[in-house]
Design an enzyme around this catalytic site. Sequence first.
Site, PDB file in Angstrom:
ATOM      1  N   ARG A   1      53.536  32.791   7.465  1.00  0.00           N
ATOM      2  CA  ARG A   1      53.207  33.089   8.567  1.00  0.00           C
ATOM      3  C   ARG A   1      51.472  33.640   8.098  1.00  0.00           C
ATOM      4  O   ARG A   1      50.884  33.956   9.055  1.00  0.00           O
ATOM      5  CB  ARG A   1      53.822  34.878   8.953  1.00  0.00           C
TER       6      ARG A   1
ATOM      7  N   TYR B   1      44.047  28.526  35.399  1.00  0.00           N
ATOM      8  CA  TYR B   1      45.505  27.823  35.081  1.00  0.00           C
ATOM      9  C   TYR B   1      46.570  29.094  35.138  1.00  0.00           C
ATOM     10  O   TYR B   1      46.371  30.133  34.930  1.00  0.00           O
ATOM     11  CB  TYR B   1      45.471  27.603  33.503  1.00  0.00           C
TER      12      TYR B   1
ATOM     13  N   ASP C   1      37.875  29.726  28.826  1.00  0.00           N
ATOM     14  CA  ASP C   1      38.801  28.999  28.605  1.00  0.00           C
ATOM     15  C   ASP C   1      38.217  27.524  28.795  1.00  0.00           C
ATOM     16  O   ASP C   1      37.684  27.039  29.989  1.00  0.00           O
ATOM     17  CB  ASP C   1      39.960  29.047  29.603  1.00  0.00           C
TER      18      ASP C   1
ATOM     19  N   LYS D   1      45.966  19.641  24.945  1.00  0.00           N
ATOM     20  CA  LYS D   1      45.278  18.729  25.909  1.00  0.00           C
ATOM     21  C   LYS D   1      44.560  17.951  25.250  1.00  0.00           C
ATOM     22  O   LYS D   1      44.789  17.091  24.613  1.00  0.00           O
ATOM     23  CB  LYS D   1      44.654  19.580  26.885  1.00  0.00           C
TER      24      LYS D   1
HETATM   25  C1  LIG Z   1      43.225  25.320  31.241  1.00  0.00           C
HETATM   26  C2  LIG Z   1      44.363  25.595  30.591  1.00  0.00           C
HETATM   27  N1  LIG Z   1      44.490  26.718  29.813  1.00  0.00           N
HETATM   28  C3  LIG Z   1      45.655  27.116  29.163  1.00  0.00           C
HETATM   29  C4  LIG Z   1      46.471  26.224  29.128  1.00  0.00           C
HETATM   30  C5  LIG Z   1      47.850  26.705  28.502  1.00  0.00           C
HETATM   31  O1  LIG Z   1      47.892  25.740  27.388  1.00  0.00           O
HETATM   32  P1  LIG Z   1      49.362  25.464  26.554  1.00  0.00           P
HETATM   33  O2  LIG Z   1      50.213  24.718  27.612  1.00  0.00           O
HETATM   34  O3  LIG Z   1      48.838  24.910  25.161  1.00  0.00           O
HETATM   35  O4  LIG Z   1      50.102  26.772  26.277  1.00  0.00           O
HETATM   36  C6  LIG Z   1      46.689  25.196  29.816  1.00  0.00           C
HETATM   37  C7  LIG Z   1      47.922  24.443  30.129  1.00  0.00           C
HETATM   38  O5  LIG Z   1      48.247  23.568  30.830  1.00  0.00           O
HETATM   39  C8  LIG Z   1      45.708  25.005  30.793  1.00  0.00           C
HETATM   40  O6  LIG Z   1      45.528  23.520  31.371  1.00  0.00           O
END
Ligand SMILES: Cc1ncc(COP(=O)(O)O)c(C=O)c1O
Length: 383
Positions: A56, A107, A178, A203
Amino acid sequence: MTEQQYPSSVSLDPDWAGDTVAVQAGRPARVPGAPMNPPITLSSTYVHDAGVEYGRDGNVAWGALEAALGALDGGHAVTFASGLAATTAIAALVPAGGTVVLSSVTYHGVRQIFDRMAADGRVELRIVAPDDTEAIVAASEGAAMVWVESIANPLLVVADVPAIAAGSRAHGAITVVDSTFATPLRQRPIELGADIVMHSATKLIGGHSDLLLGAVVCREPADAETLIAHRHDHGSIPGALEAFLALRGLRTLAVRLDRAEASAGELARRLATHRNVAAVYYPGLPDDAQHERAARVLDGGFGSMVSLDIAGSVEQTEAFLSALRLVTHATSLGGVESLIERRARYPGDAAIVGPTLCRLSVGLENVEDLWSDLDRALRAVFG
Ligand SMILES: Cc1ncc(COP(=O)(O)O)c(C=O)c1O
C-alpha cells in the site's frame, strides 16, 4: 535491487515538448544494463528497512507512471485505482462544511460523489455552468474548491481555465480540473493557474480499454502528501500491472490522439450536414459555441470526442446504435476502438442532455470506414 534503489527516472530536458516527455519520462535511469521499462513488481511486502515496506506504500510501476504524469502536467502526481477513487481523494481535501463550486456539465459519477457528500451534510454545493466564467468566479467567493471538467462530458463544453483559476485563487478557493478528455497533451491546467489536475487514465492515457486507473497532479507538494495519505488509508491503490499498462499507453498517446482527433474533426464536419443529425457538438468546428474558448485554452487539438443529437425518437436513436457494425455500442472512451452510447440512459446525464444525444469516442479505425458505418446505420433507420 530494491523497490527503493530502482528506478530513478531518466533525466528530462526542460525544453522537450510534451510528446517527447510522454515517450521518455518515468523510464529507469539510463545506466549500463538497465531495462527500458520499469518492472511489474507483484509483491505485497518488502524486506524491512528501506522506505516502502508494504504494497500500500508504493510500487515501482506507480512511481514510474507518477514521474511521467508529473513531468507532463508540471506538478506532483499521485495515482489511484480509478478516476473516481482519485475524485474521492480530492473531494476529501474540502474541509467539513466547506463549499464546492461544481460545474453543471460534469461526468455523472463525479457529480454523484459530490451530491452524496452534500446529502450527508459534509459539503455545500454551488452548481454553475462551466462556460459561465463570471458566475463560477462569483460563486467561488467563500468556497474551498472549484471543480471544472474541461473538455466536459458529454456536451464537450470547454471552460476558461485561466480565468476561472485566477478568479478562484483571488477568492481563496483551489481550482481542480478534470482534464480526462483533453489529456496532458492538449491542456496543462497547472500552467494555466489551476491547483490540481485529475485524469481518468482509464481513458486516453491507457488508450486500450484494458485497465482502470486515476491520476491526480498537484501544484503543491502538501496536497500530494495528503492524497497519498488518503490513498493509503482507503487502500485505493492502482495495481502494478495497470500502472505499467497506463505508462505503456502514455508512450503512444501523442500519435493516437493526433489520429483520433483528425478523424473526429472529419466526422464532426460530415455529421453536421447529415439530414438525420439535428446537432453536432465538437469544439473544433469553427461555428461550435465552444470554439473560440477552445482555441484559446487548448493546445494543438480539440479532442477525440464528438457528440451528436439524432433527429428522431429515442427508439430510432437506439435502432441506429444497434445498426452500427464497426463502432461499438458501449460506454467509456479514449481507446483505440470507436465507441458510442446514448447518454440520457444515465439519470445524471438525462438532466443535462436531450434523450437522443449520442457520445462518440473516435478511435483509430480508418475514417472512411467509420463514416460508412455511421452513415449506413442512419440510413438503415431513417431510409
Ligand atoms: C471525465 C471523466 N472523469 C472521471 C471519470 C471516472 O473515471 P474512472 O472510470 O476511471 O473511475 C470518467 C469515467 O468515465 C470520466 O469520463
